[in-house]
Design a protein around this motif. Structure first.
Motif, PDB file in Angstrom:
ATOM      1  N   LEU A 150      27.607  88.437  44.032  1.00 11.24           N
ATOM      2  CA  LEU A 150      27.052  89.177  45.168  1.00 11.24           C
ATOM      3  C   LEU A 150      28.043  89.236  46.327  1.00 11.24           C
ATOM      4  O   LEU A 150      28.012  90.154  47.134  1.00 11.24           O
ATOM      5  CB  LEU A 150      25.744  88.530  45.643  1.00 11.24           C
ATOM      6  CG  LEU A 150      24.533  88.696  44.738  1.00 11.24           C
ATOM      7  CD1 LEU A 150      23.361  87.870  45.269  1.00 11.24           C
ATOM      8  CD2 LEU A 150      24.138  90.162  44.626  1.00 11.24           C
ATOM      9  N   PHE A 151      28.925  88.242  46.411  1.00  8.45           N
ATOM     10  CA  PHE A 151      29.916  88.174  47.477  1.00  8.45           C
ATOM     11  C   PHE A 151      31.323  88.496  46.967  1.00  8.45           C
ATOM     12  O   PHE A 151      32.313  88.089  47.558  1.00  8.45           O
ATOM     13  CB  PHE A 151      29.886  86.786  48.130  1.00  8.45           C
ATOM     14  CG  PHE A 151      28.610  86.526  48.873  1.00  8.45           C
ATOM     15  CD1 PHE A 151      28.453  86.966  50.176  1.00  8.45           C
ATOM     16  CD2 PHE A 151      27.558  85.863  48.256  1.00  8.45           C
ATOM     17  CE1 PHE A 151      27.274  86.739  50.866  1.00  8.45           C
ATOM     18  CE2 PHE A 151      26.379  85.630  48.940  1.00  8.45           C
ATOM     19  CZ  PHE A 151      26.228  86.069  50.246  1.00  8.45           C
ATOM     20  N   THR A 152      31.399  89.223  45.866  1.00  3.73           N
ATOM     21  CA  THR A 152      32.645  89.669  45.225  1.00  3.73           C
ATOM     22  C   THR A 152      33.520  88.521  44.743  1.00  3.73           C
ATOM     23  O   THR A 152      34.735  88.655  44.617  1.00  3.73           O
ATOM     24  CB  THR A 152      33.478  90.618  46.133  1.00  3.73           C
ATOM     25  OG1 THR A 152      34.005  89.891  47.243  1.00  3.73           O
ATOM     26  CG2 THR A 152      32.657  91.803  46.606  1.00  3.73           C
ATOM     27  N   PHE A 153      32.925  87.387  44.461  1.00  8.13           N
ATOM     28  CA  PHE A 153      33.627  86.253  43.880  1.00  8.13           C
ATOM     29  C   PHE A 153      33.356  86.217  42.392  1.00  8.13           C
ATOM     30  O   PHE A 153      32.416  86.844  41.906  1.00  8.13           O
ATOM     31  CB  PHE A 153      33.139  84.929  44.496  1.00  8.13           C
ATOM     32  CG  PHE A 153      33.666  84.654  45.862  1.00  8.13           C
ATOM     33  CD1 PHE A 153      34.537  83.595  46.072  1.00  8.13           C
ATOM     34  CD2 PHE A 153      33.294  85.421  46.953  1.00  8.13           C
ATOM     35  CE1 PHE A 153      35.020  83.315  47.336  1.00  8.13           C
ATOM     36  CE2 PHE A 153      33.771  85.156  48.220  1.00  8.13           C
ATOM     37  CZ  PHE A 153      34.640  84.105  48.413  1.00  8.13           C
ATOM     38  N   ASN A 154      34.160  85.458  41.681  1.00  3.29           N
ATOM     39  CA  ASN A 154      33.947  85.270  40.245  1.00  3.29           C
ATOM     40  C   ASN A 154      34.360  83.849  39.911  1.00  3.29           C
ATOM     41  O   ASN A 154      35.520  83.470  40.077  1.00  3.29           O
ATOM     42  CB  ASN A 154      34.785  86.273  39.445  1.00  3.29           C
ATOM     43  CG  ASN A 154      34.490  86.228  37.967  1.00  3.29           C
ATOM     44  OD1 ASN A 154      33.887  85.272  37.463  1.00  3.29           O
ATOM     45  ND2 ASN A 154      34.912  87.242  37.251  1.00  3.29           N
ATOM     46  N   LEU A 155      33.417  83.046  39.463  1.00  3.44           N
ATOM     47  CA  LEU A 155      33.707  81.651  39.133  1.00  3.44           C
ATOM     48  C   LEU A 155      34.600  81.522  37.903  1.00  3.44           C
ATOM     49  O   LEU A 155      35.062  80.431  37.587  1.00  3.44           O
ATOM     50  CB  LEU A 155      32.409  80.869  38.925  1.00  3.44           C
ATOM     51  CG  LEU A 155      31.461  80.826  40.123  1.00  3.44           C
ATOM     52  CD1 LEU A 155      30.218  80.013  39.781  1.00  3.44           C
ATOM     53  CD2 LEU A 155      32.144  80.293  41.361  1.00  3.44           C
ATOM     54  N   LYS A 156      34.860  82.626  37.229  1.00  2.00           N
ATOM     55  CA  LYS A 156      35.725  82.613  36.042  1.00  2.00           C
ATOM     56  C   LYS A 156      37.172  82.962  36.366  1.00  2.00           C
ATOM     57  O   LYS A 156      38.005  83.044  35.469  1.00  2.00           O
ATOM     58  CB  LYS A 156      35.182  83.579  34.982  1.00  2.00           C
ATOM     59  CG  LYS A 156      33.823  83.165  34.440  1.00  2.00           C
ATOM     60  CD  LYS A 156      33.331  84.156  33.401  1.00  2.00           C
ATOM     61  CE  LYS A 156      31.954  83.767  32.896  1.00  2.00           C
ATOM     62  NZ  LYS A 156      31.471  84.719  31.899  1.00  2.00           N
ATOM     63  N   TRP A 157      37.494  83.181  37.651  1.00  2.00           N
ATOM     64  CA  TRP A 157      38.874  83.486  38.012  1.00  2.00           C
ATOM     65  C   TRP A 157      39.806  82.364  37.597  1.00  2.00           C
ATOM     66  O   TRP A 157      39.472  81.186  37.707  1.00  2.00           O
ATOM     67  CB  TRP A 157      39.020  83.669  39.517  1.00  2.00           C
ATOM     68  CG  TRP A 157      38.613  85.013  40.032  1.00  2.00           C
ATOM     69  CD1 TRP A 157      38.658  86.202  39.372  1.00  2.00           C
ATOM     70  CD2 TRP A 157      38.115  85.295  41.331  1.00  2.00           C
ATOM     71  NE1 TRP A 157      38.213  87.211  40.178  1.00  2.00           N
ATOM     72  CE2 TRP A 157      37.870  86.683  41.390  1.00  2.00           C
ATOM     73  CE3 TRP A 157      37.845  84.514  42.437  1.00  2.00           C
ATOM     74  CZ2 TRP A 157      37.383  87.298  42.526  1.00  2.00           C
ATOM     75  CZ3 TRP A 157      37.354  85.130  43.573  1.00  2.00           C
ATOM     76  CH2 TRP A 157      37.128  86.508  43.601  1.00  2.00           C
TER      77      TRP A 157
END
Length: 121
Positions: free
Chosen positions: A89-96
């Motif tokens: 939702l905040f343009t983050f990705n925990l898979k980065w």
């Protein structure tokens, strides 16, 4: 902060390997989570978006696992899906993942810190 996360993760995993009872593991993880929140929540809230994205990548660099994999391992699939959805939702990705060849600016800062050319608080 990424190095701290790495050393904490190693310590947590060392303890978890000695605990056979699932209830004890869950109790231990809940205690650790509470301690980590008390210690780091305000610091993490103070990060801007760019710093948060860099932290996710540096955690991968230090731990060898994405934040997604770490949360899934420690808190389970339901929890990681919740946090990944919130992150997206905040343009983050925990898979980065951290790719040094693609992150030349960050890599330069890391090298400066490692060579004691740049002070860190």
């Amino acid at each position: 902060m990424a190095r701290i996360a790495s050393s904490r993760l190693i310590a947590i995993n060392n303890v978890l390997t000695t605990v056979n009872d699932e209830k004890e593991k869950k109790r231990y993880l809940n205690l650790i989570e509470k301690d980590l929140k008390n210690e780091y929540e305000e610091k993490l809230k103070a990060l801007n978006m760019r710093q948060g994205k860099i932290l996710i990548k540096l955690i991968y660099s230090e731990c060898g696992s994405t934040t997604y994999e770490i949360v899934k391992e420690l808190k389970g699939k339901t929890s990681v899906v919740f946090w990944q959805t919130l992150a997206r939702l905040f343009t983050f990705n925990l898979k980065w993942k951290y790719e040094p060849e693609e992150e030349k600016e960050i890599e330069s800062v890391i090298r400066s810190i490692e060579n004691n050319e740049l002070a860190v608080n």
